[in-house]
Design a protein around this motif. Structure first.
Motif, PDB file in Angstrom:
ATOM      1  N   UNK A  66       0.828  -1.209   0.000  1.00 16.22           N
ATOM      2  CA  UNK A  66       0.000   0.000   0.000  1.00 16.22           C
ATOM      3  C   UNK A  66       0.862   1.259   0.000  1.00 16.22           C
ATOM      4  N   UNK A  67       2.004   1.234   0.663  1.00 17.21           N
ATOM      5  CA  UNK A  67       2.924   2.368   0.633  1.00 17.21           C
ATOM      6  C   UNK A  67       3.416   2.610  -0.795  1.00 17.21           C
ATOM      7  N   UNK A  68       3.739   1.525  -1.490  1.00 18.68           N
ATOM      8  CA  UNK A  68       4.190   1.627  -2.884  1.00 18.68           C
ATOM      9  C   UNK A  68       3.077   2.191  -3.764  1.00 18.68           C
ATOM     10  N   UNK A  69       1.858   1.716  -3.563  1.00 19.38           N
ATOM     11  CA  UNK A  69       0.709   2.177  -4.354  1.00 19.38           C
ATOM     12  C   UNK A  69       0.452   3.660  -4.128  1.00 19.38           C
ATOM     13  N   UNK A  70       0.492   4.094  -2.862  1.00 13.00           N
ATOM     14  CA  UNK A  70       0.255   5.512  -2.564  1.00 13.00           C
ATOM     15  C   UNK A  70       1.298   6.405  -3.227  1.00 13.00           C
ATOM     16  N   UNK A  71       2.526   5.908  -3.343  1.00 15.15           N
ATOM     17  CA  UNK A  71       3.586   6.711  -3.971  1.00 15.15           C
ATOM     18  C   UNK A  71       3.336   6.921  -5.459  1.00 15.15           C
ATOM     19  N   UNK A  72       2.496   6.073  -6.065  1.00 19.27           N
ATOM     20  CA  UNK A  72       2.207   6.181  -7.497  1.00 19.27           C
ATOM     21  C   UNK A  72       1.026   7.091  -7.791  1.00 19.27           C
ATOM     22  N   UNK A  73       0.207   7.374  -6.802  1.00 18.41           N
ATOM     23  CA  UNK A  73      -0.955   8.236  -7.016  1.00 18.41           C
ATOM     24  C   UNK A  73      -0.502   9.687  -7.126  1.00 18.41           C
ATOM     25  N   UNK A  74      -0.876  10.335  -8.228  1.00 16.57           N
ATOM     26  CA  UNK A  74      -0.440  11.701  -8.479  1.00 16.57           C
ATOM     27  C   UNK A  74      -1.057  12.691  -7.492  1.00 16.57           C
TER      28      UNK A  74
END
Length: 237
Positions: free
Chosen positions: A108-116
């Motif tokens: 989830x940390x990785x996913x949040x880093x991808x959200x603009x």
């Protein structure tokens, strides 16, 4: 020209139009293209072909595809797989990440880093971290999913790491049959062998996929190879 929506949403709109109006899909695609300022869909498609693959990959996949996403460590294969899931979620599809590498918190940390921008879309992704992940487990978990559901498996080479699980070749065969039957799109993150030499070619290919256990890569319908910021999506003959 800036499109009114991401290409995968335009394609989805055309599919709905074709279904509701009883017209061929290619006619609906051309109508959508005209609304975007292009004479036909092929011209619109050619414009987006050069766009960053991470922005367009969902639109290039068909229901039932088995996708291989392969690269050396640190070259963006996991990022691309998660971006595919985010785009699927934005398209209101079910999006599932099966991982034998990350904890849910790490994923989830990785996913949040991808959200603009904070949107909450990433929170709708399903993260599955069970040690029991295998073809049978994935098929059971995705049973009843709508066509166009997208799942990414992290990663190919560890699916049969436990001796109690079937051979990798059997698992890929079963998942391919499931994808074709249900229309679910399955993406597999994959390692590239250390023997890959970027001095001899810019991008790896199927011959460079690390296969500690034999599997027929012809079972995949599409493959994406990444290296040094470049990415190429191709059909698997």
């Amino acid at each position: 020209m800036k499109l009114s929506a991401p290409i995968f949403q335009l394609k989805r709109r055309a599919k709905l139009m074709a279904r509701h109006n009883g017209v061929p899909l290619h006619d609906a695609l051309d109508q959508i293209a005209r609304e975007e300022g292009f004479a036909r869909w092929s011209l619109l498609s050619s414009q987006i072909a050069a766009a960053a693959l991470s922005e367009t990959i969902l639109s290039r996949l068909d229901d039932g595809d088995l996708l291989l996403v392969a690269g050396r460590p640190g070259h963006g294969k996991t990022k691309l797989g998660l971006q595919l899931l985010l785009d699927a979620a934005r398209d209101e599809r079910r999006a599932v990440f099966f991982t034998l590498e990350f904890t849910e918190q790490q994923a989830r940390k990785h996913i949040r880093s991808l959200e603009k921008a904070p949107s909450g879309i990433g929170d709708t992704l399903e993260i599955v971290t069970s040690n029991e992940i295998s073809a049978e487990y994935i098929i059971r978990h995705l049973s009843g999913s709508e066509r166009g559901t997208v799942a990414v498996i992290d990663y190919l080479q560890v699916l049969d790491q436990q001796r109690s699980k079937p051979a990798l070749s059997e698992q890929v065969l079963a998942l391919g049959a499931f994808a074709r039957k249900t229309g679910v799109i399955l993406g597999f993150i994959s390692q590239i062998d250390r023997s890959f030499d970027p001095e001899s070619k810019r991008l790896p290919d199927l011959r460079d996929v690390r296969l500690p256990n034999l599997v027929d890569l012809g079972l995949f319908s599409k493959a994406c190879f990444l290296h040094n910021g470049e990415a190429q999506l191709q059909d698997v003959a």
